[in-house]
Write a protein that holds these residues in place. Sequence first.
Motif, PDB file in Angstrom:
ATOM      1  N   GLU A  74      32.020  38.378 -16.206  1.00  7.53           N
ATOM      2  CA  GLU A  74      33.545  38.172 -15.743  1.00  7.53           C
ATOM      3  C   GLU A  74      33.662  37.387 -14.298  1.00  7.53           C
ATOM      4  OE1 GLU A  74      35.270  41.942 -15.501  1.00  7.53           O
ATOM      5  OE2 GLU A  74      35.213  42.259 -17.502  1.00  7.53           O
ATOM      6  N   GLU A  80      36.125  34.194 -13.614  1.00 10.13           N
ATOM      7  CA  GLU A  80      37.062  34.171 -12.323  1.00 10.13           C
ATOM      8  C   GLU A  80      36.677  32.884 -11.623  1.00 10.13           C
ATOM      9  OE1 GLU A  80      36.194  37.705 -10.233  1.00 10.13           O
ATOM     10  OE2 GLU A  80      37.801  38.930 -11.649  1.00 10.13           O
ATOM     11  N   ARG A  85      44.210  36.462  -7.540  1.00 11.59           N
ATOM     12  CA  ARG A  85      43.533  37.403  -8.112  1.00 11.59           C
ATOM     13  C   ARG A  85      44.260  37.695  -9.410  1.00 11.59           C
ATOM     14  NH1 ARG A  85      46.106  42.062  -7.512  1.00 11.59           N
ATOM     15  NH2 ARG A  85      47.438  42.489  -5.840  1.00 11.59           N
ATOM     16  N   LYS A 134      43.235  35.099 -11.984  1.00  7.86           N
ATOM     17  CA  LYS A 134      41.762  35.431 -12.340  1.00  7.86           C
ATOM     18  C   LYS A 134      41.829  36.510 -13.274  1.00  7.86           C
ATOM     19  CE  LYS A 134      40.011  35.115  -7.942  1.00  7.86           C
ATOM     20  NZ  LYS A 134      39.107  35.188  -6.924  1.00  7.86           N
ATOM     21  N   THR A 135      42.414  37.813 -12.887  1.00  8.42           N
ATOM     22  CA  THR A 135      42.160  38.577 -13.833  1.00  8.42           C
ATOM     23  C   THR A 135      42.679  38.562 -14.960  1.00  8.42           C
ATOM     24  OG1 THR A 135      42.586  40.291 -12.031  1.00  8.42           O
ATOM     25  CG2 THR A 135      43.036  41.089 -14.157  1.00  8.42           C
ATOM     26  N   VAL A 168      40.260  36.421 -17.207  1.00  5.24           N
ATOM     27  CA  VAL A 168      39.268  37.512 -17.637  1.00  5.24           C
ATOM     28  C   VAL A 168      39.677  38.117 -19.030  1.00  5.24           C
ATOM     29  CG1 VAL A 168      37.910  39.756 -17.140  1.00  5.24           C
ATOM     30  CG2 VAL A 168      38.223  37.701 -15.489  1.00  5.24           C
TER      31      VAL A 168
END
Length: 64
Positions: free
Chosen positions: A22, A26, A36, A39-40, A43
């Motif tokens: 992960e 990211e 963020r 990036k989440t 994932v």
Amino acid sequence: MNTEYLTRIVKTNASNIFACPEEEIENVSAITHAHRISKTACVLYVHIVQELLKGAGIMEAVHA
């Protein structure tokens, strides 16, 4: 940004998407989308793709 670095990441992980940690997802995502939430989302997207490649249906993959 060094494109050689990005190419190396893609070549390394294209052969085995299931071994992509992960944190690395990211880091690659942050090249263009460093927030963020972005990036989440990347994932989660990779996890869905992993499930689809294992043969899961779309709804099963999304809820895995």
